[in-house]
Write a protein that holds these residues in place. Structure first.
Motif, PDB file in Angstrom:
ATOM      1  N   ALA A 101      24.274  41.643  12.767  1.00  0.00           N
ATOM      2  CA  ALA A 101      23.018  41.540  12.016  1.00  0.00           C
ATOM      3  C   ALA A 101      22.463  40.121  12.043  1.00  0.00           C
ATOM      4  CB  ALA A 101      23.237  41.984  10.573  1.00  0.00           C
ATOM      5  N   LEU A 102      23.351  39.129  12.011  1.00  0.00           N
ATOM      6  CA  LEU A 102      22.894  37.740  11.970  1.00  0.00           C
ATOM      7  C   LEU A 102      22.095  37.365  13.220  1.00  0.00           C
ATOM      8  CD1 LEU A 102      22.742  34.939  10.767  1.00  0.00           C
ATOM      9  CD2 LEU A 102      25.064  34.503  11.570  1.00  0.00           C
ATOM     10  N   PRO A 103      22.632  37.512  14.448  1.00  0.00           N
ATOM     11  CA  PRO A 103      21.822  37.138  15.618  1.00  0.00           C
ATOM     12  C   PRO A 103      20.614  38.035  15.815  1.00  0.00           C
ATOM     13  CG  PRO A 103      23.883  38.167  16.300  1.00  0.00           C
ATOM     14  CD  PRO A 103      23.996  37.926  14.835  1.00  0.00           C
ATOM     15  N   VAL A 104      20.741  39.342  15.488  1.00  0.00           N
ATOM     16  CA  VAL A 104      19.612  40.248  15.679  1.00  0.00           C
ATOM     17  C   VAL A 104      18.445  39.869  14.775  1.00  0.00           C
ATOM     18  CG1 VAL A 104      18.839  42.626  15.321  1.00  0.00           C
ATOM     19  CG2 VAL A 104      20.993  42.188  16.501  1.00  0.00           C
ATOM     20  N   LEU A 105      18.719  39.605  13.500  1.00  0.00           N
ATOM     21  CA  LEU A 105      17.655  39.241  12.566  1.00  0.00           C
ATOM     22  C   LEU A 105      17.080  37.856  12.890  1.00  0.00           C
ATOM     23  CD1 LEU A 105      19.134  40.589   9.208  1.00  0.00           C
ATOM     24  CD2 LEU A 105      17.241  41.534  10.543  1.00  0.00           C
ATOM     25  N   THR A 106      17.935  36.948  13.355  1.00  0.00           N
ATOM     26  CA  THR A 106      17.428  35.627  13.738  1.00  0.00           C
ATOM     27  C   THR A 106      16.465  35.735  14.907  1.00  0.00           C
ATOM     28  OG1 THR A 106      19.500  34.609  13.024  1.00  0.00           O
ATOM     29  CG2 THR A 106      18.089  33.310  14.458  1.00  0.00           C
ATOM     30  N   LEU A 107      16.850  36.513  15.921  1.00  0.00           N
ATOM     31  CA  LEU A 107      15.981  36.700  17.083  1.00  0.00           C
ATOM     32  C   LEU A 107      14.708  37.440  16.697  1.00  0.00           C
ATOM     33  CD1 LEU A 107      15.676  36.358  20.153  1.00  0.00           C
ATOM     34  CD2 LEU A 107      16.814  38.575  20.432  1.00  0.00           C
ATOM     35  N   ALA A 108      14.843  38.475  15.866  1.00  0.00           N
ATOM     36  CA  ALA A 108      13.667  39.243  15.463  1.00  0.00           C
ATOM     37  C   ALA A 108      12.688  38.384  14.669  1.00  0.00           C
ATOM     38  CB  ALA A 108      14.105  40.450  14.629  1.00  0.00           C
TER      39      ALA A 108
END
Length: 318
Positions: A101-108
């Motif tokens: 969730a951390l990298p996905v939300l950061t990228l999003a």
């Protein structure tokens, strides 16, 4: 508007919570020493921008004094191996959801709100969108982890303290060395380094300047122990005046690959104690330099790759 100051306050919650956890642990003989160290670190992260520089410097010296005196934390109660295995078997692959969730939300967040505007309102500093998205992702990941594992409410702080105590004072090295790099840059060390390099090597071609910049980043990181400390010095001395201004290098490419070259130095130095020495101690390796011995061939190859990519991509018209 949410900016770097808000990110600093959010980052301060971890050492602040660890300090409170230490302060309430009556079984710990040095609890006030440990609590003071992490409380000062939290203060520097959260309130540093609003404090006078002299006071910030005194707080840093106080941290050094407490670390020198000795941080001897007591063990933290945690779940046993059987309980962890049972929980991991029950949750299965969903255990990776909080971590992803951390990298996905950061990228999003970076891609969807590049200008910091949400519903037409300027809520986030456009220069800090990625950092703000990362902080939001960290809190969402924590909530997901709590939802999945259903631990006691105090578990996040207790486990954070257990991890922080295992790393010790080395956890603050990146921030300290980055600040030291800023001080060196303001003192003109970058110009001294550039003059020394120019007197030894003829930087009369883009390739020669690229090699000097990337190798210098790696070597200076080996000495300083942190690429963030080497970056302002080498960029002010060679990257900006020679690679970018004199030969017309693309600033984004030069800065990005310069930092990556510095990280090559991180892989090869015991000065980066939090990356190379502390893990060896935590894992109880027989050879305390075993991590570096494994990493240095990769670091050399990666440094050569960075030099080649920078030389090919930063000077498209050359």
């Amino acid at each position: 508007m949410i900016g770097l100051d808000a990110v600093g306050i959010a980052a301060a919650t971890l050492p602040g919570a660890v300090a409170v956890h230490h302060a309430f642990d009556r079984s710990e003989a040095t609890r006030w020493r440990n609590a003071g160290f992490w409380a000062i670190f939290a203060t520097l992260l959260g309130a540093g921008p609003w404090l006078p520089d002299l006071l910030n410097g005194c707080l840093v010296l106080a941290m050094v004094g407490l670390a020198t005196w000795g941080l001897r934390p007591a063990p933290v109660a945690s779940s046993d191996d059987a309980a962890r295995a049972g929980s991991a078997g029950r949750i299965g692959n969903r255990l990776f959801v909080p971590a992803l969730a951390l990298p996905v939300l950061t990228l999003a967040g970076t891609l969807l709100i590049p200008d910091g505007r949400i519903a037409g309102m300027s809520l986030i500093d456009p220069k800090q969108v990625t950092l703000v998205a990362m902080v939001a992702g960290a809190f969402v990941a924590l909530l997901l982890a709590m939802r999945l594992t259903r631990p006691p409410r105090s578990a996040p702080v207790g486990e954070a303290r257990r991890l922080v105590d295992a790393i010790g004072w080395a956890m603050v090295l990146p921030q300290m060395l980055a600040a030291l790099g800023g001080v060196f840059a303001m003192a003109g060390v970058g110009k001294v380094v550039a003059d020394g390099v120019v007197n030894v090597v003829a930087l009369d071609t883009p390739l020669a300047a690229t090699i000097a910049y990337c190798v210098g980043m790696a070597l200076f990181t080996i000495v300083m122990g942190n690429a963030f400390a080497a970056f302002p010095i080498m960029t002010a001395g060679i990257g900006l005046p020679i690679v970018i201004r004199q030969f017309g290098g693309d600033p984004a490419v030069v800065a990005a690959l310069g930092m990556l070259s510095g990280f090559c130095g991180t892989l090869m130095t015991p000065m980066a104690a939090n990356f190379n020495i502390v893990p060896a101690v935590v894992l109880e390796l027989r050879d305390r330099f075993g991590v570096i011995r494994v990493q240095w061939p990769t670091a050399i190859l990666l440094l050569a790759f960075n030099i080649a990519v920078l030389a090919l991509c930063a000077f498209p018209k050359g």
